[in-house]
Design an enzyme around this catalytic site. Structure first.
Site, mmCIF file in Angstrom:
data_model
loop_
_atom_site.group_PDB
_atom_site.id
_atom_site.type_symbol
_atom_site.label_atom_id
_atom_site.label_comp_id
_atom_site.label_asym_id
_atom_site.label_seq_id
_atom_site.Cartn_x
_atom_site.Cartn_y
_atom_site.Cartn_z
ATOM 1 N N GLU A 32 -2.214 6.920 -1.224
ATOM 2 C CA GLU A 32 -3.254 5.771 -1.147
ATOM 3 C C GLU A 32 -4.201 6.725 -0.224
ATOM 4 O O GLU A 32 -4.256 6.933 0.944
ATOM 5 C CB GLU A 32 -2.851 4.661 -0.645
ATOM 6 C CG GLU A 32 -3.783 3.650 0.003
ATOM 7 C CD GLU A 32 -3.123 2.416 0.522
ATOM 8 O OE1 GLU A 32 -3.727 1.935 1.433
ATOM 9 O OE2 GLU A 32 -1.993 2.053 0.238
ATOM 10 N N LYS A 68 1.421 -6.250 0.297
ATOM 11 C CA LYS A 68 1.353 -5.238 1.313
ATOM 12 C C LYS A 68 1.467 -6.075 2.509
ATOM 13 O O LYS A 68 0.873 -6.941 2.920
ATOM 14 C CB LYS A 68 0.016 -4.451 1.419
ATOM 15 C CG LYS A 68 0.117 -3.698 2.559
ATOM 16 C CD LYS A 68 -1.337 -3.012 2.630
ATOM 17 C CE LYS A 68 -1.519 -2.219 3.908
ATOM 18 N NZ LYS A 68 -2.972 -1.233 3.812
#
Length: 205
Positions: free
Chosen positions: A41, A134
């Site tokens: 990421e 998340k």
């Protein structure tokens, strides 16, 4: 289980790259790739993130997830998709912007993972995104917080991120995380240590 969730589950660790500029991001990218990390990421908070994301996406194998993190505006989402992002992550729920980002991601055919902390926020994040939320900042609530949320939201795939290090990543996975996001604590490790970590958590299994 969607293909994205299964790939995330197999990756186990998501390397969150955040640095002061493109050169430092490039060095982090090289280290985690050499260490065998299968999900990367690249955060939008670093100067040069687009060029690093573009390189990472263009060089990644088909089963390696490369995405953009800290996506909080539609412009960032569009830039990330243009650079080749295969998933988008937001750290929190910004009602109008996050909903628009979700539509942008869906239009680009990529999964979206919004963030949340409370059970209500995590549930909403999973609904706005692709069934994955998340949990951020994860270390603030600790393992007990993740376990409590999973008790009431067993069908939600949760990716804890924030304050987790290589030494406790396995504990979060054992507590039910689909994958764990690791930032500075991971990229500061020698490549051999990263490789050992990936092996110890059963990445790719």
């Amino acid at each position: 289980m969607t293909a994205f969730v299964e790939t995330l589950r197999r990756a186990r660790i998501v390397a969150v790259l955040r640095a002061d500029g493109a050169a430092a991001l490039e060095a982090q990218l090289d280290a985690v790739r050499e260490g065998g990390v299968r999900a990367i990421e690249v955060t939008t908070t670093a100067e040069g993130w687009q060029q690093v994301l573009r390189r990472a996406a263009s060089e990644a194998e088909a089963d390696v997830l490369v995405g953009a993190g800290t996506v909080t505006t539609i412009e960032q989402a569009e830039q990330a998709l243009e650079a080749g992002a295969r998933f988008l992550v937001s750290p929190y729920r910004v009602p109008d912007a996050v909903s628009a980002i979700a539509r942008t991601a869906a239009g680009g055919g990529v999964p979206f993972v919004p963030g949340g902390f409370t059970p209500a926020e995590v549930a909403e994040a999973a609904q706005v995104g692709d069934g994955v939320a998340k949990l951020f900042p994860a270390a603030t609530g600790g393992l007990a917080h993740l376990k409590a949320i999973r008790d009431v939201l067993p069908s939600v795939s949760i990716m804890p991120t924030g304050g987790i290090g290589p030494d406790d990543a396995a504990d979060w996975l054992a507590a039910g995380a689909v994958a764990v996001g690791l930032g500075g604590a991971l990229v500061r490790q020698p490549v051999a240590r990263i490789r050992d970590l990936m092996s110890s958590v059963g990445a790719g299994a």
